[in-house]
Write a protein that holds these residues in place. Sequence first.
Motif, PDB file in Angstrom:
ATOM      1  N   PHE A 178      -3.768 -14.970  92.830  1.00  0.00           N
ATOM      2  CA  PHE A 178      -3.405 -13.569  92.734  1.00  0.00           C
ATOM      3  C   PHE A 178      -4.480 -12.749  93.450  1.00  0.00           C
ATOM      4  O   PHE A 178      -5.665 -13.081  93.402  1.00  0.00           O
ATOM      5  CB  PHE A 178      -3.331 -13.102  91.277  1.00  0.00           C
ATOM      6  N   TYR A 179      -4.059 -11.677  94.094  1.00  0.00           N
ATOM      7  CA  TYR A 179      -5.022 -10.734  94.638  1.00  0.00           C
ATOM      8  C   TYR A 179      -4.575  -9.313  94.314  1.00  0.00           C
ATOM      9  O   TYR A 179      -3.389  -9.018  94.208  1.00  0.00           O
ATOM     10  CB  TYR A 179      -5.198 -10.918  96.153  1.00  0.00           C
ATOM     11  N   VAL A 180      -5.558  -8.440  94.097  1.00  0.00           N
ATOM     12  CA  VAL A 180      -5.308  -7.069  93.658  1.00  0.00           C
ATOM     13  C   VAL A 180      -5.631  -6.123  94.805  1.00  0.00           C
ATOM     14  O   VAL A 180      -6.764  -6.094  95.293  1.00  0.00           O
ATOM     15  CB  VAL A 180      -6.169  -6.722  92.427  1.00  0.00           C
ATOM     16  N   LEU A 181      -4.634  -5.350  95.236  1.00  0.00           N
ATOM     17  CA  LEU A 181      -4.856  -4.373  96.302  1.00  0.00           C
ATOM     18  C   LEU A 181      -5.114  -2.977  95.744  1.00  0.00           C
ATOM     19  O   LEU A 181      -5.663  -2.129  96.438  1.00  0.00           O
ATOM     20  CB  LEU A 181      -3.647  -4.331  97.238  1.00  0.00           C
ATOM     21  N   GLY A 182      -4.700  -2.726  94.529  1.00  0.00           N
ATOM     22  CA  GLY A 182      -4.908  -1.420  93.930  1.00  0.00           C
ATOM     23  C   GLY A 182      -4.959  -1.538  92.421  1.00  0.00           C
ATOM     24  O   GLY A 182      -4.169  -2.262  91.822  1.00  0.00           O
ATOM     25  N   MET A 183      -5.894  -0.818  91.809  1.00  0.00           N
ATOM     26  CA  MET A 183      -6.068  -0.894  90.359  1.00  0.00           C
ATOM     27  C   MET A 183      -6.482   0.463  89.828  1.00  0.00           C
ATOM     28  O   MET A 183      -7.212   1.207  90.491  1.00  0.00           O
ATOM     29  CB  MET A 183      -7.131  -1.941  90.002  1.00  0.00           C
ATOM     30  N   ALA A 184      -6.021   0.789  88.619  1.00  0.00           N
ATOM     31  CA  ALA A 184      -6.469   1.991  87.925  1.00  0.00           C
ATOM     32  C   ALA A 184      -7.303   1.558  86.726  1.00  0.00           C
ATOM     33  O   ALA A 184      -6.894   0.688  85.969  1.00  0.00           O
ATOM     34  CB  ALA A 184      -5.271   2.818  87.471  1.00  0.00           C
ATOM     35  N   HIS A 185      -8.478   2.164  86.570  1.00  0.00           N
ATOM     36  CA  HIS A 185      -9.357   1.805  85.463  1.00  0.00           C
ATOM     37  C   HIS A 185     -10.288   2.972  85.189  1.00  0.00           C
ATOM     38  O   HIS A 185     -10.655   3.729  86.104  1.00  0.00           O
ATOM     39  CB  HIS A 185     -10.180   0.556  85.797  1.00  0.00           C
ATOM     40  N   ASP A 186     -10.678   3.129  83.911  1.00  0.00           N
ATOM     41  CA  ASP A 186     -11.590   4.212  83.550  1.00  0.00           C
ATOM     42  C   ASP A 186     -12.936   4.083  84.245  1.00  0.00           C
ATOM     43  O   ASP A 186     -13.616   5.075  84.504  1.00  0.00           O
ATOM     44  CB  ASP A 186     -11.796   4.238  82.031  1.00  0.00           C
ATOM     45  N   ASP A 187     -13.340   2.832  84.542  1.00  0.00           N
ATOM     46  CA  ASP A 187     -14.634   2.585  85.170  1.00  0.00           C
ATOM     47  C   ASP A 187     -14.438   2.306  86.666  1.00  0.00           C
ATOM     48  O   ASP A 187     -13.870   1.271  87.033  1.00  0.00           O
ATOM     49  CB  ASP A 187     -15.316   1.389  84.498  1.00  0.00           C
ATOM     50  N   PRO A 188     -14.876   3.205  87.565  1.00  0.00           N
ATOM     51  CA  PRO A 188     -14.696   2.987  89.014  1.00  0.00           C
ATOM     52  C   PRO A 188     -15.354   1.705  89.500  1.00  0.00           C
ATOM     53  O   PRO A 188     -14.846   1.049  90.412  1.00  0.00           O
ATOM     54  CB  PRO A 188     -15.349   4.228  89.643  1.00  0.00           C
ATOM     55  N   THR A 189     -16.494   1.321  88.914  1.00  0.00           N
ATOM     56  CA  THR A 189     -17.183   0.096  89.338  1.00  0.00           C
ATOM     57  C   THR A 189     -16.320  -1.129  89.074  1.00  0.00           C
ATOM     58  O   THR A 189     -16.215  -2.029  89.908  1.00  0.00           O
ATOM     59  CB  THR A 189     -18.526  -0.038  88.599  1.00  0.00           C
ATOM     60  N   THR A 190     -15.702  -1.154  87.896  1.00  0.00           N
ATOM     61  CA  THR A 190     -14.799  -2.260  87.567  1.00  0.00           C
ATOM     62  C   THR A 190     -13.626  -2.292  88.534  1.00  0.00           C
ATOM     63  O   THR A 190     -13.217  -3.363  88.987  1.00  0.00           O
ATOM     64  CB  THR A 190     -14.284  -2.101  86.122  1.00  0.00           C
ATOM     65  N   ARG A 191     -13.100  -1.134  88.862  1.00  0.00           N
ATOM     66  CA  ARG A 191     -11.972  -1.071  89.793  1.00  0.00           C
ATOM     67  C   ARG A 191     -12.332  -1.682  91.143  1.00  0.00           C
ATOM     68  O   ARG A 191     -11.582  -2.491  91.694  1.00  0.00           O
ATOM     69  CB  ARG A 191     -11.532   0.387  89.967  1.00  0.00           C
ATOM     70  N   GLU A 192     -13.495  -1.326  91.674  1.00  0.00           N
ATOM     71  CA  GLU A 192     -13.906  -1.863  92.976  1.00  0.00           C
ATOM     72  C   GLU A 192     -14.149  -3.369  92.899  1.00  0.00           C
ATOM     73  O   GLU A 192     -13.824  -4.101  93.833  1.00  0.00           O
ATOM     74  CB  GLU A 192     -15.176  -1.156  93.443  1.00  0.00           C
TER      75      GLU A 192
END
Length: 640
Positions: free
Chosen positions: A205-219
């Motif tokens: 699996f690969y993630v191209l876009g994610m929403a998360h409260d923590d920007p660091t986790t998202r990146e």
Amino acid sequence: MTDPNTRDPLLQKIKTLEARLAEQEALWEKDRIAAEYHRRFLQFIPYPVLIRNAKGLITYLNPAFTHTFGWTPEELKGTRGRQYIPARLQGELAKKIKALPPNRNVVKLTTRRLTKTGQVLDVVVRIGIDRDEDLQPARMVMVFRDVTMEKRIDRNQGAINRISQALPQYPELSRLVEYISNEIKELLGTLGANVMLLDEKAEEFYVLGMAHDDPTTRERVIKTRFPVDELLSGQVVQSGKPLIMNYLPENPDTFKSRDEKIGYRIKNVMVVPLHSNTRIIGVISADNKKEGTFDQTDLKTLSTIAATVALSIENARVSEELKKANAELKSLNAAKDKMISHLSHELRTPVAVLLSSIKVLSKKLTDLPEATWHPTLDRMQRNLKRLIDIEDQVYDILEKKSFHHTPVFSLIFDECADMIEALIAEETGESRVVQKVRQTLEKIYATPHQDAVLVQLDQFVDGRVQALRPLFSHRQVHLTTQLIPVPDIRIPVDPLQKVVDGLIRNAVENTPDGCDIQVQVHEKGRHVELVVHDQGIGLTEEAQKRIFEGFFTTQETLQYSSKTPFDFNAGGKGADLLRMKIFSERFNFKISMTSTRCSHLPDATDRCPGSQAVCDKKPGPACDGSTRVSVLFSLPGDTE
């Protein structure tokens, strides 16, 4: 004796009192019946009802209240009921009542209340207020209506409509999945949400876009790939069915690898598949719900969103792949033009030299009878003219001119090889010379059968290094070896020598004086690895993509110059690495390259002075280019 005059009025009073008592008892009975009807009404009314006295204490709550909120009369009677009011809303009702005009006795309030299990419900409350003689609020009756599901349905429908209308605005895949993830996160009230696409070949699996409260986790998550069997999403892909898990096990080993990659622990999660035609292209997931747990309404909402966006995601992915393919074609076309330009350069110089040599030769032969040499020189001039015509056609290709197309390269090889042999045989009649020419051509172009033998690679490489050292003794490069004894490999000696010699020569020619080259041989798993690592100028990204394709040089054509082998930047025809690639397919070994371009030479047109000492005098960072070529040989009997 009793006076009869006083008895009759007394009896009349008694009768009057008895009549009044009967009337009062009748009223009491009516009140009792009314109270019973009122009690039954409150018992069966479907809306929660709560009654407070003048002191604000709860005196009554009906079964519907207990059914909706979970609190029983025993738990709330005689209290102010703060248990079922969220902390931030404790004073909300008091402020509303205080601001109410004295002539108004009804308040309508949209607010939130807590269930006994901690779930937050959206409610509409109607409060009827009894006032005392001073018109101050006394007893109050509160009727609740749970509108949580209504608001969720309205909110979900609004979000789905909004997503449907916004999809055409996001043709780029990464922006599309990021938008969808943000909508899901806000809609479901979760810590994170993402769209994971499936790489079927790599089973990842690969993630191209994610929403998360923590920007660091998202990146961090966006840059990570997850094996299919490492996530619950893999189960969803295999079964094709959505999944809710509100209580994931706290065992650190269960999802340890996943949690370490994403940087936080998933406590609850909901995953639905993305269906496209007859296959599943990925999943949409939401995790760590902030309030309450995931339920079937959440699942239906997420499934509806997945069905809505799946086609758009697939279209965006196909569009992305088409763009990459188009860019690849453009790059290949540029490489083709560069190859043709390189061949054009290779043809122009020797043809010009031969024409000049024929003129000189014709002058020196004037003393001999013309019939003995003129036909031969004439024949040579005609064939050189054909080569000039070919070079002109190559020029036309580069300039995008219109011309009659001919198979240039096959013409050069087939006709020149056969004609050279025929001319030699015709003019000299020397079979030994003809045989020598044929052997030379076959040595260069043919691929005769070669027997594989057992080779101890560390000793073989050491021998080739010692044999090549005198050839670059005029260079100030420091070549060191780290040759660890390894098991024998099975391969023909001739292609192995060409691979080893070619890698060492390329390393020397691309490494400035004063820099290091290291040649290593060691075991790597079930393979034997040969590594040639140089601190040279490195390759640009474009060169790394094309380096094994053949006739691709790392220098610009106008900067190309054929120097002595092993000189810095000596140049070449770009065929060495192509030949190694062909050998790798034929003799079952793998060749790969990683390279870092020197920061002083960002473009292919930039020139290196060829000496680290000269570079050290220039301002800026130190030279940091490097190239590492790895060749993996399988051990005998290993079929991988």
